[in-house]
Write a protein that holds these residues in place. Structure first.
Motif, PDB file in Angstrom:
ATOM      1  N   ARG A   4       0.810  -1.210   0.000  1.00  0.00           N
ATOM      2  CA  ARG A   4       0.000   0.000   0.000  1.00  0.00           C
ATOM      3  C   ARG A   4       0.847   1.266   0.000  1.00  0.00           C
ATOM      4  N   ARG A  43      -5.151   4.463  -6.465  1.00  0.00           N
ATOM      5  CA  ARG A  43      -5.154   4.122  -5.040  1.00  0.00           C
ATOM      6  C   ARG A  43      -4.553   5.239  -4.202  1.00  0.00           C
ATOM      7  N   PRO A 166      -0.986  -9.882   0.941  1.00  0.00           N
ATOM      8  CA  PRO A 166      -1.470  -8.532   1.280  1.00  0.00           C
ATOM      9  C   PRO A 166      -2.630  -8.040   0.416  1.00  0.00           C
ATOM     10  N   ARG A 167      -2.680  -8.415  -0.852  1.00  0.00           N
ATOM     11  CA  ARG A 167      -3.804  -7.984  -1.704  1.00  0.00           C
ATOM     12  C   ARG A 167      -5.093  -8.633  -1.232  1.00  0.00           C
ATOM     13  N   TRP A 170      -6.137  -6.869   1.905  1.00  0.00           N
ATOM     14  CA  TRP A 170      -6.733  -5.566   1.597  1.00  0.00           C
ATOM     15  C   TRP A 170      -8.194  -5.733   1.209  1.00  0.00           C
ATOM     16  N   CYS A 171      -8.492  -6.728   0.370  1.00  0.00           N
ATOM     17  CA  CYS A 171      -9.881  -6.968  -0.053  1.00  0.00           C
ATOM     18  C   CYS A 171     -10.750  -7.362   1.145  1.00  0.00           C
ATOM     19  N   GLU A 173     -10.273  -6.524   4.263  1.00  0.00           N
ATOM     20  CA  GLU A 173     -10.473  -5.322   5.084  1.00  0.00           C
ATOM     21  C   GLU A 173     -11.572  -4.449   4.502  1.00  0.00           C
ATOM     22  N   ARG A 174     -11.552  -4.285   3.182  1.00  0.00           N
ATOM     23  CA  ARG A 174     -12.607  -3.495   2.537  1.00  0.00           C
ATOM     24  C   ARG A 174     -13.965  -4.150   2.746  1.00  0.00           C
TER      25      ARG A 174
END
Length: 189
Positions: A4, A43, A166-167, A170-171, A173-174
């Protein structure tokens, strides 16, 4: 990108593009870095810059797909079939960055349907279209649909990369930010 650190990633993708341009590589070979640069810029909140990069990328892809002398392939190296009727890979993201959320969502849904029916990723080296569809759905205010797409995108990232990447995180978390009431959790993309 996975960390990020979007500003730093954008700098690196710009350097990669400068290197490829200096080496006189065909411009189609630069589009992967253009896509990633546009994603990093988006982003990082620089949607105008992302849209400009994506417009250039889209124009290059369209020229390449129309040129019979070039190998008709996606950025990931998959051979394109003659009946391929989807927009070029970057077109829907360009629409997303311009605020054309419904048109972008339709394009992402078409690519997802294609991938599911054919069993192949249209852009195997890129991000899952589910993640981009989730962003479009979220922008349209469709929280439950965005939530479901983010969860599916996380699973897709883990299939393509590794568990807990990590990707994927991230998804997830969203998705947590958009979690619907329990009664609505049967939705899928």
């Amino acid at each position: 990108m996975a960390r990020r650190q979007y500003s730093e990633a954008a700098v690196l993708f710009r350097k990669a593009l400068e290197y490829k341009a200096a080496s006189e590589e065909h411009e189609l070979e630069q589009t992967t870095d253009m896509l990633m640069l546009a994603r990093a810029l988006a982003r990082d909140g620089k949607l105008g810059d992302a849209s400009m990069v994506m417009a250039r990328c889209s124009a290059i892809e369209k020229r390449a797909l129309a040129n019979p002398a070039l190998d008709k392939r996606t950025l990931g190296g998959e051979t394109m079939r003659p009946e391929w009727d989807l927009q070029v890979l970057s077109e829907d993201e360009w629409l997303l960055y311009q605020g054309e959320y419904e048109r972008a969502a339709r394009g992402f849904r078409a690519k997802i349907d294609y991938e599911r029916s054919e069993g192949v990723a249209a852009d195997p080296e890129g991000m899952p279209y589910l993640e981009k569809l989730a962003e479009a759905e979220q922008a349209l205010g469709n929280r439950t649909a965005a939530w479901a797409c983010y969860l599916e995108a996380a699973e897709e990232w883990e299939r393509r990369l590794t568990k807990g990447h990590p990707r994927a995180a991230w998804c997830r978390e969203r998705a947590l930010e958009l979690a619907p009431p329990v009664a609505e959790t049967a939705v899928s993309c």
